[in-house]
Design a protein around this motif. Sequence first.
Motif, mmCIF file in Angstrom:
data_model
loop_
_atom_site.group_PDB
_atom_site.id
_atom_site.type_symbol
_atom_site.label_atom_id
_atom_site.label_comp_id
_atom_site.label_asym_id
_atom_site.label_seq_id
_atom_site.Cartn_x
_atom_site.Cartn_y
_atom_site.Cartn_z
ATOM 1 N N UNK A 113 -64.293 58.939 33.384
ATOM 2 C CA UNK A 113 -65.385 58.371 32.593
ATOM 3 C C UNK A 113 -65.320 56.848 32.595
ATOM 4 N N UNK A 114 -64.112 56.299 32.397
ATOM 5 C CA UNK A 114 -63.951 54.841 32.432
ATOM 6 C C UNK A 114 -64.427 54.280 33.772
ATOM 7 N N UNK A 115 -64.043 54.933 34.848
ATOM 8 C CA UNK A 115 -64.417 54.445 36.180
ATOM 9 C C UNK A 115 -65.915 54.505 36.396
ATOM 10 N N UNK A 116 -66.553 55.582 35.948
ATOM 11 C CA UNK A 116 -68.005 55.682 36.131
ATOM 12 C C UNK A 116 -68.730 54.639 35.285
ATOM 13 N N UNK A 117 -68.243 54.373 34.069
ATOM 14 C CA UNK A 117 -68.845 53.330 33.232
ATOM 15 C C UNK A 117 -68.651 51.955 33.853
ATOM 16 N N UNK A 118 -67.509 51.743 34.471
ATOM 17 C CA UNK A 118 -67.247 50.473 35.151
ATOM 18 C C UNK A 118 -68.201 50.292 36.327
ATOM 19 N N UNK A 119 -68.421 51.351 37.076
ATOM 20 C CA UNK A 119 -69.365 51.293 38.210
ATOM 21 C C UNK A 119 -70.783 51.019 37.721
ATOM 22 N N UNK A 122 -71.248 47.402 36.830
ATOM 23 C CA UNK A 122 -71.357 46.522 38.011
ATOM 24 C C UNK A 122 -72.789 46.464 38.516
ATOM 25 N N UNK A 123 -73.452 47.616 38.491
ATOM 26 C CA UNK A 123 -74.835 47.663 38.990
ATOM 27 C C UNK A 123 -75.808 47.043 38.012
ATOM 28 N N UNK A 124 -75.494 47.010 36.740
ATOM 29 C CA UNK A 124 -76.386 46.433 35.730
ATOM 30 C C UNK A 124 -76.274 44.913 35.660
ATOM 31 N N UNK A 125 -75.206 44.368 36.199
ATOM 32 C CA UNK A 125 -74.989 42.918 36.127
ATOM 33 C C UNK A 125 -75.745 42.178 37.168
#
Length: 125
Positions: A113-119, A122-125
């Motif tokens: 979950x942490x990794x998917x939220x991190x990904x 990245x796309x929202x920035x």
Amino acid sequence: MDKEKLEATLEVIKDAIEKEVTAGDIAGATQKLLELSSLMGTAAECMKWAKKLILDAQGAAAKKHKDGGGNANTIKLMIESEIAEELMIFLYADRLCAALTHVVDALRTTISLYKSELEKSKFQS
């Protein structure tokens, strides 16, 4: 493995399971996952030795009551009462093994979950 060493090893497993991880700490969750994963073989070995402890105690108690007479149910209850401590150790080892498996699964899910939220971030920035 004797009873004292078995109990000490089970305490090590319990302490590792109970070690807290700060929410959002991927490195801490990963470290705990690695530590718990490395204890899975040890936990299985503890189950083996706890079962042997029970069987040895049952054998000794059965020999003691072999010629005592009485019905089978009474003898069985007497043997069970004599091996109560060994049975508790076995049940404790069993519950720790189950908890270990569940915590490892939960940590894997949390890290994923942490990794998917991190990904996503990245796309929202």
